[in-house]
Design an enzyme around this catalytic site. Structure first.
Site, PDB file in Angstrom:
ATOM      1  N   TYR A 137      40.606  45.394  49.123  1.00  0.00           N
ATOM      2  CA  TYR A 137      41.634  45.075  50.112  1.00  0.00           C
ATOM      3  C   TYR A 137      42.032  46.321  50.905  1.00  0.00           C
ATOM      4  O   TYR A 137      42.807  47.163  50.439  1.00  0.00           O
ATOM      5  CB  TYR A 137      42.869  44.481  49.435  1.00  0.00           C
ATOM      6  CG  TYR A 137      42.602  43.230  48.612  1.00  0.00           C
ATOM      7  CD1 TYR A 137      41.528  42.389  48.889  1.00  0.00           C
ATOM      8  CD2 TYR A 137      43.432  42.897  47.545  1.00  0.00           C
ATOM      9  CE1 TYR A 137      41.291  41.248  48.136  1.00  0.00           C
ATOM     10  CE2 TYR A 137      43.204  41.756  46.786  1.00  0.00           C
ATOM     11  CZ  TYR A 137      42.131  40.945  47.086  1.00  0.00           C
ATOM     12  OH  TYR A 137      41.901  39.814  46.328  1.00  0.00           O
ATOM     13  N   HIS A 154      35.319  41.090  40.217  1.00  0.00           N
ATOM     14  CA  HIS A 154      35.639  40.583  41.549  1.00  0.00           C
ATOM     15  C   HIS A 154      34.397  40.049  42.258  1.00  0.00           C
ATOM     16  O   HIS A 154      33.490  40.807  42.595  1.00  0.00           O
ATOM     17  CB  HIS A 154      36.270  41.705  42.384  1.00  0.00           C
ATOM     18  CG  HIS A 154      37.001  41.220  43.593  1.00  0.00           C
ATOM     19  ND1 HIS A 154      37.503  42.075  44.550  1.00  0.00           N
ATOM     20  CD2 HIS A 154      37.325  39.971  44.012  1.00  0.00           C
ATOM     21  CE1 HIS A 154      38.104  41.378  45.492  1.00  0.00           C
ATOM     22  NE2 HIS A 154      38.003  40.087  45.185  1.00  0.00           N
TER      23      HIS A 154
END
Length: 333
Positions: free
Chosen positions: A56, A141
């Site tokens: 992010y 992830h």
């Protein structure tokens, strides 16, 4: 804000949790001050579970989240980050990172790495960016295209970190259900993070993932309850899973919205309330980037959704007849 436990590990999360992708300048930039104000609003709303990832904003989300949380007593909140993408510095000059969705300079490149060494290096660098000595949960992830390495090396590395007491809980986070179901059935993860696959428009997680999690006593964290925008504001041009919503889905969402309004509630309130009715679901993860968005989500989360709304949605085939729905008078807060 009520709390639930993630599987057998004892790590607690609030039923409404904060997704920090927006703090990494998702699509458009925000300032450090705006990010801090959003996190203050989340804290004031009673939210105590915060989720981030190196992906992010190429670490920006972790830096901003850590800066806000370092002033809080560490035992009062739960923090998760993710592993599987290492950030490698690139020589300048650099462009932007908008190809990955983040309005930040592309100072680093992402390198997929689900090896045991890669998982440990990822966590170490995440802790440096956060400025904290530990996180409570680490998820693999998006291992979609790296299943072999994720199961053979990445997952065992997480298991060792948990056994060493470095982290309290481990899991995987993805936008699909098949591999998450495999994690639940074939490993000893505490929780999985499933984005977009258990919403008012997509209940695919109900087929295998949620029953498997319930059977094994594992927790499911549900993200993407608005399906990237359509269930937040079903208007022409709204996005569904980060692309323009097909007309059929737009019509379905607008029908749900009008039905909600007839019953004295809102589509957003229904979208937030729906996942928590399933006993395997521990928390609903909502992204926000401003105090206004946080306060709006918290208000909608605590709003009552009448039983007649769920009854009509089932009767019209908008939800499966056997899908769990909130009990009458149930207050998620």
């Amino acid at each position: 804000m009520a709390r639930r436990t993630l599987g057998p590990c004892g790590v607690e999360v609030t039923e409404l949790s904060f997704g920090a992708a927006g703090l990494g300048n998702l699509y458009t930039p925000i300032t450090d001050e705006e990010a801090a104000a959003a996190l203050d609003a989340a804290w004031d709303a009673g939210i105590r579970y915060f989720d981030t990832a190196p992906h992010y904003g190429i670490g920006l989300s972790e830096r901003r989240l850590g800066a806000a949380l370092r002033a809080r007593p560490r035992e009062t909140y739960t923090l998760s980050t993710k592993a599987g993408r290492l950030l490698e510095e690139v020589p300048g000059p650099v462009g932007d990172d908008l190809d990955h969705g983040f309005a930040v300079p592309a100072t680093h490149r992402r390198v997929w790495d689900f090896s045991a060494d890669g998982i440990r290096r990822s966590l170490e660098t995440s802790l440096t960016r956060l400025g904290l000595d530990r996180v409570d949960i680490v998820y693999l992830h998006d291992p979609d295209d790296h299943a072999e390495q994720a199961f053979r090396e990445g997952y065992p590395a997480l298991e060792r970190l948990r056994s060493e007491g470095v982290v309290g809980a481990i899991g995987a986070g993805m936008n699909q259900t098949a591999m998450l179901t495999r994690f639940v059935r074939d490993t000893d993860v505490d929780a999985v993070l499933c984005a977009g696959r258990y919403t008012l428009l997509d209940q695919s997680a109900l087929a295998e993932l949620l029953p498997a999690a319930q059977q094994r006593g594992r927790a499911v964290v549900i993200g993407g309850v608005f399906n990237s925008g359509l269930l937040a504001d079903p208007r022409p041009g709204a996005t569904y899973d980060y692309a323009t919503a097909p007309r059929a889905l737009l019509d379905r969402a607008r029908h749900l919205k009008s039905m909600a309004e007839r019953h004295g509630t809102t589509l957003r309130a229904a979208a937030l309330a729906f996942p928590l009715a399933h006993p395997a679901v521990a928390t609903v993860l909502v992204g926000a980037r401003s105090p206004y968005e946080v306060q709006g989500a918290a208000a909608q989360f605590t709003a009552a959704v009448p039983a007649d709304f769920w009854k009509e949605a089932r009767a019209e085939g908008l939800l499966p007849a056997d899908v769990p729905v909130p009990a009458p008078g149930e207050d998620p807060s």
